[in-house]
Design an enzyme around this catalytic site. Structure first.
Site, PDB file in Angstrom:
ATOM      1  N   ARG A 196      -2.670  59.110  41.764  1.00 50.13           N
ATOM      2  CA  ARG A 196      -3.525  58.391  42.856  1.00 50.13           C
ATOM      3  C   ARG A 196      -4.330  59.547  43.695  1.00 50.13           C
ATOM      4  O   ARG A 196      -5.106  59.358  44.348  1.00 50.13           O
ATOM      5  CB  ARG A 196      -2.612  57.522  43.577  1.00 50.13           C
ATOM      6  CG  ARG A 196      -3.334  56.972  44.979  1.00 50.13           C
ATOM      7  CD  ARG A 196      -2.468  55.914  45.691  1.00 50.13           C
ATOM      8  NE  ARG A 196      -0.960  55.527  45.391  1.00 50.13           N
ATOM      9  CZ  ARG A 196      -0.332  56.331  46.056  1.00 50.13           C
ATOM     10  NH1 ARG A 196      -0.537  57.181  47.212  1.00 50.13           N
ATOM     11  NH2 ARG A 196       1.108  56.209  46.044  1.00 50.13           N
ATOM     12  N   TYR A 221     -27.931  49.672  52.136  1.00 55.23           N
ATOM     13  CA  TYR A 221     -27.522  48.990  51.196  1.00 55.23           C
ATOM     14  C   TYR A 221     -26.648  47.724  52.020  1.00 55.23           C
ATOM     15  O   TYR A 221     -25.859  48.037  52.626  1.00 55.23           O
ATOM     16  CB  TYR A 221     -26.947  49.679  49.986  1.00 55.23           C
ATOM     17  CG  TYR A 221     -25.736  48.883  49.125  1.00 55.23           C
ATOM     18  CD1 TYR A 221     -26.074  47.886  48.455  1.00 55.23           C
ATOM     19  CD2 TYR A 221     -24.427  49.146  49.424  1.00 55.23           C
ATOM     20  CE1 TYR A 221     -25.249  47.226  47.581  1.00 55.23           C
ATOM     21  CE2 TYR A 221     -23.607  48.485  48.374  1.00 55.23           C
ATOM     22  CZ  TYR A 221     -23.954  47.512  47.664  1.00 55.23           C
ATOM     23  OH  TYR A 221     -23.255  46.703  46.850  1.00 55.23           O
ATOM     24  N   ASP A 223     -26.170  59.477  52.011  1.00 60.31           N
ATOM     25  CA  ASP A 223     -26.187  58.494  50.903  1.00 60.31           C
ATOM     26  C   ASP A 223     -27.348  59.000  49.736  1.00 60.31           C
ATOM     27  O   ASP A 223     -28.309  58.528  50.145  1.00 60.31           O
ATOM     28  CB  ASP A 223     -26.099  56.976  50.806  1.00 60.31           C
ATOM     29  CG  ASP A 223     -26.070  56.191  49.903  1.00 60.31           C
ATOM     30  OD1 ASP A 223     -26.027  56.644  48.701  1.00 60.31           O
ATOM     31  OD2 ASP A 223     -25.539  54.976  50.058  1.00 60.31           O
ATOM     32  N   LYS A 263     -24.455  54.280  39.675  1.00 54.67           N
ATOM     33  CA  LYS A 263     -25.946  54.242  39.371  1.00 54.67           C
ATOM     34  C   LYS A 263     -26.345  55.266  38.346  1.00 54.67           C
ATOM     35  O   LYS A 263     -25.871  55.549  37.366  1.00 54.67           O
ATOM     36  CB  LYS A 263     -26.866  54.126  40.653  1.00 54.67           C
ATOM     37  CG  LYS A 263     -26.097  53.149  41.731  1.00 54.67           C
ATOM     38  CD  LYS A 263     -26.320  51.695  41.277  1.00 54.67           C
ATOM     39  CE  LYS A 263     -25.704  50.652  42.302  1.00 54.67           C
ATOM     40  NZ  LYS A 263     -24.728  50.958  43.053  1.00 54.67           N
TER      41      LYS A 263
HETATM   42  C1  LIG Z   1     -27.575  53.014  47.801  1.00 55.70           C
HETATM   43  C2  LIG Z   1     -26.296  52.546  47.705  1.00 55.70           C
HETATM   44  N1  LIG Z   1     -25.214  53.069  48.164  1.00 55.70           N
HETATM   45  C3  LIG Z   1     -23.782  52.633  47.948  1.00 55.70           C
HETATM   46  C4  LIG Z   1     -23.649  51.521  46.900  1.00 55.70           C
HETATM   47  C5  LIG Z   1     -22.199  51.130  46.728  1.00 55.70           C
HETATM   48  O1  LIG Z   1     -21.817  51.515  45.583  1.00 55.70           O
HETATM   49  P1  LIG Z   1     -20.713  50.884  44.613  1.00 55.70           P
HETATM   50  O2  LIG Z   1     -21.193  49.551  44.083  1.00 55.70           O
HETATM   51  O3  LIG Z   1     -20.609  52.016  43.619  1.00 55.70           O
HETATM   52  O4  LIG Z   1     -19.590  50.718  45.523  1.00 55.70           O
HETATM   53  C6  LIG Z   1     -24.797  50.849  46.594  1.00 55.70           C
HETATM   54  C7  LIG Z   1     -24.662  49.918  45.393  1.00 55.70           C
HETATM   55  O5  LIG Z   1     -25.542  49.216  45.059  1.00 55.70           O
HETATM   56  C8  LIG Z   1     -26.055  51.632  46.612  1.00 55.70           C
HETATM   57  O6  LIG Z   1     -27.323  50.997  46.122  1.00 55.70           O
END
Ligand SMILES: Cc1ncc(COP(=O)(O)O)c(C=O)c1O
Length: 395
Positions: A59, A112, A185, A210
């Site tokens: 973990r 997001y 991000d 992604k």
């Molecule tokens: C720009 C962005 N940040 C964070 C996330 C969250 O990622 P996860 O789906 O891997 O939790 C996403 C998900 O689509 C995203 O597009």
């Protein structure tokens, strides 16, 4: 020896020749083990009292995940990395560590949907408030949102689905002048296109679900920042809440990193071709892509990104049902909520991901009924254009 450059780190980083010999493998092995045997009582005591570094429990740490963390840290130009089960888990670990009851988060409002929900619905339950910056292209809007309780500034750049590009050096300078960390991000750029730590950010995170894993195989996330910060996160929130990255998903991310640079180059050039095609199409009202001169932050994007990645949104002339007909007519492009993968993906946010917001909030947030979010993949762009062409004929 000369310091490795980006493309070399993406292939060799985090797993050197000595380790390769130790495991007798040219590929980072998948250590699919929840626990690790301790060589002696003294070793275990030293490990648990943090006198030595080592693997204690799945973990908290894992050798395959560690190789991924080291490679990501090197690619982002940071001191250390921390793998997480998803992008959301990575963000939550950062925020959880920086705040306490009564703290405030200052964030661009172009984020997001999951991030929007985390900040506006989940964090208030912990006594943490978010101050949304509604004009994030204006540095004084950020300044005005900061209070003595602010514990972090947060920007997603480019943002999903609106493609807002935050001026990372300018926001970073503000953050530094107030002694507040800037969290970026970097999902849509990846370090192949932008390195926020070099631009003035303190902490970077990704949804590796992604572009980094790249083939829609796995949920995964990562944080990169100062070693001290990430050691504290690992020893507290991460250890106590358990959002760890699985060894197999870390391994898929390691494979993804080996071709990241090449893929991001091709994603970006395919997207540019498609954006230019859409821009001229008589049935398209507007195209929102940072690579186009018409994008409001095109100059900022050009300054801080090596290329413009592959996420865009466009508006079809007409109404909600026209966009729906377009979606139903697509034959090659996949209709789903995902982005940043080898396959081209389309979705109509107003009818799906942003439906719950309601028409008024959507309008305020710039999400038109006719908007299509489009993530350009690695197929031949001529085939994608042929699919767009036949789908637009049906509108
Ligand atoms: C720009 C962005 N940040 C964070 C996330 C969250 O990622 P996860 O789906 O891997 O939790 C996403 C998900 O689509 C995203 O597009």
């Amino acid at each position: 020896m000369k310091k490795w450059s980006f493309d070399t780190i993406a292939i060799h980083g985090g797993f050197d020749w000595e380790e390769s010999l130790k495991y007798n493998s040219i590929v980072v092995p998948i250590i699919q083990s929840a626990v690790y045997p301790y060589e002696s009582a003294q070793y275990a005591a030293d490990l648990y009292s943090y006198k030595i570094e080592g693997y204690s429990y799945g973990r908290i740490d894992n050798p395959t995940v560690a190789a991924f963390e080291k490679r990501m840290a090197a690619l982002e130009g940071g001191e250390a990395g921390l793998g997480a089960a998803s992008g959301m888990a990575a963000l939550f670990m950062i925020v959880h560590h920086l705040v306490e009851q009564g703290s405030e988060i200052v964030s661009s409002n172009r984020v997001y949907g999951g991030t929007f929900q985390l900040f506006s619905a989940t964090m208030p339950k912990m006594g943490v408030k978010v101050r949304w910056v509604s004009q994030p292209d204006n540095i004084s809007s950020w300044e005005e949102a900061i209070t003595p309780e602010t514990r972090l500034l947060h920007v997603e750049s480019p943002s999903n689905p609106l493609l807002f590009v935050g001026d990372v050096p300018a926001i970073g300078e503000l953050a530094r002048s107030r002694g507040i960390p800037l969290v970026v991000d970097n999902t849509i750029c990846t370090p192949a296109l932008m390195r926020p730590l070099e631009l003035g950010a303190d902490i970077v995170y990704h949804s590796c679900t992604k572009y980094i894993s790249g083939n829609s195989t796995s949920l995964s996330g990562v944080i990169v920042g100062k070693k001290d910060f990430l050691t504290h996160v690992r020893r507290e929130g991460y250890r106590n809440m358990g959002p760890s990255l699985s060894p197999f998903n870390a391994w898929l991310c390691l494979l993804g990193l080996e071709s990241l640079s090449l893929r991001m180059e091709r994603h970006s050039s395919n997207a540019m071709t498609i954006a230019r095609y859409l821009e001229k199409h008589p049935k398209i009202a507007s195209v929102n892509y940072p690579g186009l001169e018409s994008h409001p932050q095109h100059k900022v994007a050009k300054r801080q990104m090596k290329a413009f990645s592959s996420l865009m949104s466009f508006n079809i002339k007409g109404e909600l049902d026209d966009a729906r007909r377009f979606i139903d007519a697509l034959q090659l492009c996949v209709h789903t909520t995902h982005l940043g993968t080898s396959k081209t993906i389309a979705i109509q946010p107003a009818a799906t991901t942003h439906w719950q917001m309601g028409p008024e909030e959507r309008k305020k947030g710039g999400i038109e009924d006719t908007m299509i979010r489009f993530s350009v993949g690695l197929e031949d762009p001529d085939d994608v254009i042929a699919d767009l062409e036949q789908a637009l004929e049906k509108v």
